[in-house]
Design a protein around this motif. Structure first.
Motif, short mmCIF file in Angstrom:
data_model
loop_
_atom_site.label_atom_id
_atom_site.label_comp_id
_atom_site.label_asym_id
_atom_site.label_seq_id
_atom_site.Cartn_x
_atom_site.Cartn_y
_atom_site.Cartn_z
N SER A 58 0.83 -1.21 0.00
CA SER A 58 0.00 0.00 0.00
C SER A 58 0.86 1.25 0.00
O SER A 58 0.51 2.28 -0.59
CB SER A 58 -0.93 0.02 1.21
OG SER A 58 -1.83 -1.05 1.12
N ASP A 178 -5.70 -1.23 -5.04
CA ASP A 178 -5.15 -1.77 -3.81
C ASP A 178 -6.16 -2.74 -3.21
O ASP A 178 -7.15 -2.33 -2.61
CB ASP A 178 -4.83 -0.62 -2.83
CG ASP A 178 -3.96 -1.11 -1.68
OD1 ASP A 178 -3.76 -2.34 -1.55
OD2 ASP A 178 -3.48 -0.25 -0.91
N GLU A 179 -5.90 -4.01 -3.37
CA GLU A 179 -6.78 -5.08 -2.92
C GLU A 179 -8.23 -4.86 -3.37
O GLU A 179 -9.14 -4.81 -2.55
CB GLU A 179 -6.70 -5.23 -1.41
CG GLU A 179 -5.28 -5.52 -0.97
CD GLU A 179 -5.19 -5.95 0.49
OE1 GLU A 179 -6.13 -6.60 0.95
OE2 GLU A 179 -4.18 -5.63 1.14
MG LIG Z 1 -2.22 -2.59 2.14
#
Ligand SMILES: [Mg+2]
Ligand SMILES: Nc1ncnc2c1ncn2[C@@H]1O[C@H](COP(=O)(O)OP(=O)(O)OP(=O)(O)O)[C@@H](O)[C@H]1O
Lengths: 244, 300
Positions: A58, A178-179
């Motif tokens: 991240s 991000d995910e």
């Molecule tokens: Mg993360």
């Protein structure tokens, strides 16, 4: 949407869209979240970034978003050094990036249409074009009929598709995720991934942070594996590397 | 800014007012009370000044000439020119002995005047000097008293002092009260914006990720406060317009004795100044309050 390429100083080759040169990011507390990371992403690539929790994935995305600046090293996006961007130039820079997060980040009081339209309002698209573009992008993500719904009235998969529509409507050259499937069931996860693959095929460079082993193994894309702030492995057509 | 962005910003500003309804209402109410007081004071002061002005116009300094000057038209003219040249003086009226007698006859004698064949007021030719501002009477009078060829200077000290005194006091008190209320209004507007920012913190964060500029994020707050300010100004203007004539009727009924001196201004005259000033202050409070707050707390 085009970047202005850097005119003086270090010249980055035309096709190297994203370049990290020895990037270290240390937060106020603790060890470096990224430690001397160097990598290159070419135009039109699809890249998975995987790794343990806390390995710095991240942080890497936030650096690209220019939410953070490196403690050391340089990041170039389309030849422009991010640390040389002035504060006032950041919004314009960000318009080159579509972003999708695990928690969707939709504006709760706004319906689907408004959430997606907002990305176009920011770039001052005339209303008459917004009225045409929003339904078009919503039908690409398969949500054309739900344009009036508020985020709370949608499933996680649907919310994530709204977020994708918002990220894509301005046709950014780069899509950062991000995910994106972190909160979704396997079926929805696959649908989102298929969508990402489709978008990539149309020329958008896509970077996806994920923990989804099955998908990474199945899709056979470039995989960058991180560990404790360094790149452990970087493979074309790679798979999910198990540490333990 | 494009037209569609402009309308979008306005629309968001209006939506914000409703989303943050309690604070918006509180801000509107404070600005409205501030400007209501301002309007009431203004109406009172304007009327008062009008009355003072009418009174001042009636108050004149009269100068009489020494006997040698009374015979000498040229000297009289010279004295008149000197007086007219003074900065305090708005108007100088020459009253000849004959005119003085005529006025006296009309005012006090009526038909009894017929017994007089000669002007008993010979030597009473004079200048009636009207002032620009009653507070300057003292300086004019001391000048007049030093002039040669002048026998007597008549003036009313009490009227002058009283009129300018009350005038000043009313102005100071109202400026003080309005100043305090302005400060309170700006404080409340600023609070409204701060609450709005905290309610929308997450939303603002998202907007910034997508690439919204500072201006784009901030403008709706400023529009919101501008509208609050304008509504806050419109309410007291409405109230004053509805109530003004009723109050005047009441006052004239109550104080019938004073009717001859009380010359009230019509609401149109009041409005001519009050509407632009009130709207200006309302808009100003809104803009100022929101811009300083947004600059301080919305470092996007
Ligand atoms: Mg993360
Ligand atoms: N704002 C912050 N302040 C201090 N330390 C932070 C901050 N954000 C992240 N870190 C630390 O930096 C390291 C990397 O965090 P990062 O969020 O990049 O990990 P990640 O790979 O995304 O993990 P996950 O898979 O759990 O999302 C972690 O050790 C984390 O505790």
């Amino acid at each position: 949407m085009a970047f202005g390429r850097k005119k003086k100083g270090r010249v980055i080759p035309e096709d190297e869209l994203i370049v990290f040169e020895n990037v270290t990011k240390t937060y106020q507390t603790g060890a470096p979240a990224l430690n001397g990371v160097s990598l290159k992403v070419k135009k039109g690539e699809f890249v998975f970034i995987v790794g343990d929790s806390g390995s710095g994935k991240s942080t890497l995305i936030k650096l690209l978003l220019r939410e953070l600046v490196p403690t050391e090293g340089e990041i170039y996006v389309n030849g422009v050094s991010l640390s040389k961007l002035r504060r006032r130039q950041v919004p314009k820079y960000r318009r080159n990036l579509g972003v999708v997060f695990q928690d969707f980040r939709l504006i709760k009081n706004w319906n689907v249409y408004e959430n997606v339209a907002f990305a176009q309002r920011i770039v001052q698209t005339p209303n008459r074009l917004i009225k045409r573009n929003v339904p078009a992008i919503l039908s690409i993500v398969g949500l054309a009929s739900k344009y009036k719904a508020k985020p709370m009235q949608l499933s996680g998969g649907e919310q994530q598709r709204v977020a994708m529509a918002r990220a894509l409507i301005n046709k950014p050259p780069i899509l950062l995720c991000d995910e994106p499937t972190g909160n979704l069931d396997p079926k929805n996860s696959w649908e989102i991934m298929k969508l990402l693959e489709q978008i990539n095929k149309r020329g958008t460079t896509v970077i996806v942070v994920t923990h989804n082993r099955e998908i990474v193994n199945e899709m056979q894309k470039r995989v960058i594996t991180m560990k404790k702030g360094v790149i452990l492995n970087d493979e074309e057509k790679g798979g999910y590397i198990d540490e333990d | 800014m494009r037209i569609s962005s402009f309308f979008y910003t306005i629309k968001q500003g209006i939506k914000n007012i409703f989303r943050n309804a309690v604070f918006s209402l509180a801000s509107i109410a404070t600005i409205a009370s501030c400007l209501l007081l301002f309007g009431v004071f203004y109406a009172i002061i304007a009327n008062f000044q009008n009355i003072v002005k009418t009174a001042e116009e009636g108050v004149a300094v009269t100068v009489f000439f020494t006997e040698d000057v009374c015979e000498d038209d040229v000297r009289m003219k010279e004295i008149g020119d000197l007086i007219s040249a003074r900065s305090e003086v708005s108007k100088v009226v020459f009253v000849s002995a004959d005119q003085a007698w005529e006025e006296f006859k009309v005012d006090y004698l009526g038909e009894y005047a017929e017994g007089f064949t000669e002007n008993p007021l010979a030597g009473s030719a004079n200048y009636q000097i009207y002032l620009r501002d009653i507070s300057q009477q003292d300086s004019l009078v001391s000048y007049l008293q030093t002039m040669t060829g002048i026998r007597e200077v008549n003036y009313s000290k009490v009227t002058a002092d009283a009129l300018s005194g009350v005038n000043n006091m009313v102005s100071y008190v109202s400026i003080g009260i309005i100043g305090i209320l302005l400060a309170v209004s700006i404080f409340l507007i600023s609070n409204t914006v701060m609450i709005g920012i905290s309610i929308r913190k997450e939303e603002i964060g998202i907007m910034k990720y997508i690439g919204a500029t500072d201006f784009f994020v901030r403008a709706p707050f400023v529009v919101e406060c501008l509208i609050i300010g304008l509504i806050g100004a419109a309410i007291p203007l409405g109230i004053i317009n509805v109530v003004y004539d009723k109050v005047l009727t009441l006052v004239t009924q109550r104080f019938e004795v004073l009717n001859s001196i009380l010359r009230f201004l019509p609401i149109q005259t009041i409005n001519k100044t009050l509407i632009p000033i009130s709207l200006g202050i309302g808009a100003g409070i809104g803009l100022f309050g929101s811009i300083i707050t947004v600059r301080k707390h919305l470092k996007v």
